[in-house]
Design an enzyme around this catalytic site. Structure first.
Site, PDB file in Angstrom:
ATOM      1  N   CYS A   1       1.453  -3.313  -0.440  1.00 20.21           N
ATOM      2  CA  CYS A   1       0.188  -4.045  -0.574  1.00 20.21           C
ATOM      3  C   CYS A   1       0.247  -4.983  -1.765  1.00 20.21           C
ATOM      4  O   CYS A   1      -0.475  -5.955  -1.824  1.00 20.21           O
ATOM      5  CB  CYS A   1      -1.009  -3.114  -0.618  1.00 20.21           C
TER       6      CYS A   1
ATOM      7  N   GLU B   1      -7.900   2.096  -1.288  1.00 20.51           N
ATOM      8  CA  GLU B   1      -6.889   1.137  -1.742  1.00 20.51           C
ATOM      9  C   GLU B   1      -6.471   0.370  -0.507  1.00 20.51           C
ATOM     10  O   GLU B   1      -5.964   0.972   0.447  1.00 20.51           O
ATOM     11  CB  GLU B   1      -5.652   1.880  -2.249  1.00 20.51           C
TER      12      GLU B   1
END
Ligand code: ADP
Length: 463
Positions: free
Chosen positions: A272, A238
């Site tokens: 993020c 990720e």
């Protein structure tokens, strides 16, 4: 009030986090961990692992071969322990990671949800063996627990490396997982920086890697796996994003402004998923940006322990220096629409709005409270979407419009793991809205989703 009291009670506490390995080998000096809101405040100490510790940990590591029902019971018991220890967790999230109370509450909730979700899906399928779990500092509890819980639920052993900035909360999490019944050989904590992570991913005991962090590090680990391990080795990554939002002239401006402020500046932009590039339709842009900067004026930056604080510090001096350099370069070009002074002490970066021509101007993700804004003409909407897709990232995307056909048109065309329409570009729900991106943003499958656990199971080896 109970929460404030708990935080105060921990003000004088110094946390000790050693490498928690079955081998217990590190003799390195203790490293101080400091509070990003006040670097003179030493939160605790941690002993970093070294190459020899990693080697011993690899030798001691093994899968967790308890029956699935027992693994499930233990992971639920760990969730209970996290919930019971919320005061200590909030205090650590404040002091070690600079989290506001709102962020700390959400983070604990997410960590508990991960434990219970994967516990419910633990089954008799064979494990792969031992996983390396390498995690970042921005969700030092939730992402750490999310990776570890999935690996353990599938019956794997884990060598876990938290980010060097946030080892203490990870060390407490491992303490509670062990207290709940996870055997020591099945979960070993190896604190340290990138070199320790590299030693872990290269260790012969490791049969899979779960990683969350920067795209660059993901690429380095991917290469190292290709060299050391067989091609079927699972690599679950990720990574970052260059996340955009489009606001057209039919959007409700108050709703859009509030959603933008939350999406770009909550967690001081250190998510993020955070909004990095806002596109506003040209005919509303002037009034809209005035409203947006007005909302920015109202943001409170400061001590994350104060309930009224919206923005805490960024994680460390290096992070601050990088973001400030970006803002100063934009200032030199006259592109800064709005920024604010910051306190002298602590790693604070002011919420900042920078004008750009389009997302192609952004070379990399700026991991802080910096929002870039561009305008677009209605007839150029498809070109804007193409430019967003051309970045190669594909994590989150937001759309503010009241035209139903446009929702369908845009969301079908844009490449992103998580889409947010007429709401803030924040969050995921373990189970029903799993989180994760495409392209440079990650390998999938999404964390907290039904397919994630399969990557930790041996029967999925030949996907
Ligand atoms: P961030 O920008 O979030 O700090 P990084 O990718 O640098 O992102 O860090 C994420 C995690 O990866 C941290 O735990 C870090 O120590 C670790 N890490 C950094 N370099 C390596 C490497 N070469 N191999 C394994 N792990 C690494």
């Amino acid at each position: 009030l109970a929460i404030e009291a708990a935080c105060r009670a921990f003000d004088d506490h110094s946390w000790q986090g050693a490498p928690i390995t079955a081998a217990k080998a590190a003799t390195n000096p203790a490293q101080p961990v400091c509070n990003p809101a006040d670097p003179s405040d030493i939160v605790g100490h941690v002993i970093w692992a070294d190459a020899a510790t990693v080697e011993l940990a690899g030798k001691a590591a093994g899968r967790w071969d308890a029956p699935a029902e027992e693994r499930s019971k233990v992971l639920n018991a760990a969730a209970d322990l996290l919930e019971a220890n919320y005061g200590e967790i909030f205090a650590l999230l404040h002091r070690e990671a600079g989290k506001t109370l709102l962020d700390a509450v959400a983070e604990l909730r997410e960590a508990v949800d991960f434990l219970r979700y994967y516990a419910a899906r633990s089954d008799g399928a064979p494990a792969r063996g031992v996983f390396a779990c390498i995690s970042p500092w921005n969700f030092p509890l939730a992402i750490f627990i999310g990776q570890v819980a999935a690996a353990l639920a599938a019956g794997n052993g884990v060598l876990a490396k938290p980010a060097e900035q946030t080892p203490l909360i990870a060390s407490r999490a491992v303490h509670w997982l062990h207290a709940a019944g996870v055997p020591e050989h099945a979960l070993q904590l190896l604190p340290g920086a990138g070199e320790v992570g590299a030693a872990i991913t290269a260790n012969p005991a490791v049969q899979g890697v779960a990683f969350t962090g920067s795209t660059q590090t993901a690429q380095i680990i991917h290469k190292s796996i290709a060299r050391h391990l067989d091609p079927g080795t699972p690599f679950i990554a990720e990574t970052g994003g260059l996340n955009a939002m489009i606001v057209d002239s039919t959007a409700l401006p108050e709703q859009a402004v509030q959603a933008i402020v939350e999406s770009a500046f909550q967690s001081a932009g250190q998510r993020c998923s955070a909004l990095r590039c806002l596109y506003v339709q040209d005919d509303i842009a002037e009034d809209f940006l005035e409203m947006l900067t007005g909302a920015m004026d109202a943001l409170v930056m400061g001590d994350p322990r104060q309930i009224e604080t919206d923005l805490g510090p960024v994680v460390d001096a290096e992070a601050k220096a990088g973001i400030v350099a970006h803002i100063e370069a934009a200032q030199a070009q006259g592109r800064v629409v709005k920024t604010y002074p910051t306190p002298d002490r602590g790693f604070f970066v002011a919420p900042t709005l920078i004008k750009i021509d389009g997302i192609a101007d952004l070379e990399q993700e700026i991991f802080g409270p910096v929002l870039h804004v561009a305008t677009f003409r209605s007839q150029d909407l498809d070109a804007v979407i193409d430019a967003i897709n051309a970045t190669g990232y594909g994590l989150t995307f937001g759309l503010m419009t009241r035209i139903d056909d446009r929702v369908q048109h845009v969301t079908e065309r844009v490449q992103a793991g998580n889409l947010y329409v007429n709401r803030n570009q924040i969050g995921a729900i373990v189970g029903s809205q799993p989180f994760g991106g495409e392209g440079l943003s990650g390998t999938g499958p999404k964390a907290g989703g039904p397919l994630y656990l399969d990557r930790f199971r041996a029967h999925a080896a030949k996907e």
